[in-house]
Design an enzyme around this catalytic site. Structure first.
Site, PDB file in Angstrom:
ATOM      1  N   GLU A  57       0.842  -1.206   0.000  1.00  0.00           N
ATOM      2  CA  GLU A  57       0.000   0.000   0.000  1.00  0.00           C
ATOM      3  C   GLU A  57       0.873   1.250   0.000  1.00  0.00           C
ATOM      4  O   GLU A  57       1.734   1.425   0.862  1.00  0.00           O
ATOM      5  CB  GLU A  57      -0.963   0.038   1.185  1.00  0.00           C
ATOM      6  N   GLU A  82       4.219   5.224   4.281  1.00  0.00           N
ATOM      7  CA  GLU A  82       3.541   6.488   4.607  1.00  0.00           C
ATOM      8  C   GLU A  82       4.566   7.454   5.194  1.00  0.00           C
ATOM      9  O   GLU A  82       5.217   7.128   6.190  1.00  0.00           O
ATOM     10  CB  GLU A  82       2.415   6.216   5.614  1.00  0.00           C
ATOM     11  N   ASP A 109       9.400   7.215   1.453  1.00  0.00           N
ATOM     12  CA  ASP A 109       9.058   7.100   0.051  1.00  0.00           C
ATOM     13  C   ASP A 109       8.756   5.652  -0.339  1.00  0.00           C
ATOM     14  O   ASP A 109       9.619   4.777  -0.235  1.00  0.00           O
ATOM     15  CB  ASP A 109      10.233   7.642  -0.773  1.00  0.00           C
ATOM     16  N   ASP A 131      -2.711  12.271  -2.789  1.00  0.00           N
ATOM     17  CA  ASP A 131      -2.773  13.720  -2.949  1.00  0.00           C
ATOM     18  C   ASP A 131      -2.999  14.028  -4.431  1.00  0.00           C
ATOM     19  O   ASP A 131      -2.206  13.620  -5.277  1.00  0.00           O
ATOM     20  CB  ASP A 131      -1.457  14.339  -2.476  1.00  0.00           C
ATOM     21  N   LYS A 135      -3.426  21.478  -9.233  1.00  0.00           N
ATOM     22  CA  LYS A 135      -2.936  22.491 -10.174  1.00  0.00           C
ATOM     23  C   LYS A 135      -2.120  21.839 -11.281  1.00  0.00           C
ATOM     24  O   LYS A 135      -1.317  20.944 -11.042  1.00  0.00           O
ATOM     25  CB  LYS A 135      -2.101  23.530  -9.431  1.00  0.00           C
ATOM     26  N   ARG A 206     -10.539   6.304   6.219  1.00  0.00           N
ATOM     27  CA  ARG A 206     -11.083   7.498   6.875  1.00  0.00           C
ATOM     28  C   ARG A 206     -11.286   8.636   5.876  1.00  0.00           C
ATOM     29  O   ARG A 206     -12.203   9.438   6.010  1.00  0.00           O
ATOM     30  CB  ARG A 206     -10.169   7.946   8.013  1.00  0.00           C
ATOM     31  N   TYR A 207     -10.406   8.684   4.858  1.00  0.00           N
ATOM     32  CA  TYR A 207     -10.529   9.723   3.849  1.00  0.00           C
ATOM     33  C   TYR A 207     -11.778   9.508   2.990  1.00  0.00           C
ATOM     34  O   TYR A 207     -12.452  10.459   2.606  1.00  0.00           O
ATOM     35  CB  TYR A 207      -9.270   9.753   2.982  1.00  0.00           C
TER      36      TYR A 207
END
Length: 226
Positions: A57, A82, A109, A131, A135, A206-207
């Site tokens: 993951e 993470e 990483d 993420d 932009k 949770r996200y």
């Protein structure tokens, strides 16, 4: 193969609120014993003591999905990466509470760890609510780019599965565009319901729960390595 190091720099903060005493103690006691070794080649035997299927993951957030998958398949080994310390603390709590012996963690990483695994060694790779870097000038920072995907494809075994979840429309469109250009992954969706409905073996993060509360649409992509 494109160079995955094109997004090697990790952006954003590494820690949120200050750790409480109990949280700091949890990190000090548990992380060293569960941490992926900092150097050298990796394998299921080196990480878990015996050959077993591996799942990976990227950016596990609070670790609830990682822990649920590990609990569902105790005969598999799970590697979670993470960079955010508070997320690692949350994952350690899940591991301790579930008495899970089949998870290894890397606070940093994910690509550095992927590179050290044998080719065709992973049964699944998860990228859930990354993420989006919405932009256009930040598009190169997205994990859904050909460099990282080349590496993921190399490490997945034939027939292995890559899962992507997002609630960001820009990231959804970008990901679909990138994946349409590839011939090493086959989208498993046969109908709209297949990517608009979370599969039964896809624990909610949770996200995702937060996105639902905010009324966001969610997309669930499953790709088979061919």
């Amino acid at each position: 193969m494109n160079d995955p190091t094109t997004i090697r720099r990790l952006y954003g903060r590494r820690q949120g609120h200050k750790l409480r005493v109990g949280q700091a103690a949890l990190v000090e006691e548990w992380l060293p014993r569960l941490a992926v070794p900092e150097a050298g080649a990796l394998s299921s035997k080196s990480l878990f003591g015996a050959p077993r299927p591996l799942e990976f993951e990227i950016g596990f957030g609070g670790g609830e999905h990682l822990a649920a998958q590990a609990a569902a398949r105790p005969d598999h080994g799970f590697i979670g990466c993470e960079p955010f310390l508070n997320g690692v603390v949350s994952a350690l709590n899940h591991i301790r509470e579930g008495a899970l012996a089949n998870i290894r963690l890397h606070m940093g990483d994910a690509l550095e760890v992927l590179e050290r695994l044998p080719d065709a060694s992973l049964a699944r790779v998860y990228l859930l609510h990354p993420d989006p870097w919405p932009k256009a000038r930040h598009a190169k920072r997205r994990m859904m780019n050909h460099g990282p995907l080349d590496l993921i494809a190399a490490k997945l075994q034939p027939g292995g599965e890559f899962r992507l979840g997002t609630d960001d429309p820009t990231y959804c469109r970008w990901s679909m565009m990138v994946m349409r250009q590839r011939r090493d992954f086959r989208w498993r969706a046969a109908s709209a319901a297949d990517f608009l409905t979370r599969p039964a073996d896809w624990p909610q993060t949770r996200y995702e729960a937060k996105a639902r509360r905010q009324g966001h649409e969610l997309w669930y992509f499953r790709y088979r390595r061919v």
